[in-house]
Design a protein around this motif. Structure first.
Motif: not given
Length: 93
Positions: A41-51
């Motif tokens: 979940g945190l990795r997904a949030l990191d990807r979302e933040d990067a986008v």
């Protein structure tokens, strides 16, 4: 069951329905532990933040590259007020 009790004993009960969702991911075999679900979940949030950051950076760069003259706020609001008044007049309001 035992896993639910163990999960709550480990402090997951404060997550409510989220704990149940995480536990179902573990039970499905997709993840080996609640911690692994949280890491994913945190990795997904990191990807979302990067986008989001990339989109924001692109918008800022686009705005900075815009060579049109800056429109003072008072003039922009005056133009919008005139537009709204014209639209209302068209509708007979």
């Amino acid at each position: 069951g035992g896993r639910e009790t163990a999960g709550r004993a480990q402090g997951h009960d404060h997550l409510g329905p989220l704990a149940e969702r995480a536990e179902s991911r573990v039970k499905s075999g997709d993840y080996s532990s609640i911690s692994e679900v949280v890491r994913a979940g945190l990795r997904a949030l990191d990807r979302e933040d990067a986008v989001f950051d990339a989109l924001l950076k692109a918008k800022v760069e686009e705005a900075l590259a815009d060579k049109r003259p800056i429109l003072p706020a008072a003039e922009a609001f005056a133009q919008m007020d005139a537009f709204i008044a014209a639209e209302k007049a068209k509708r007979g309001a």
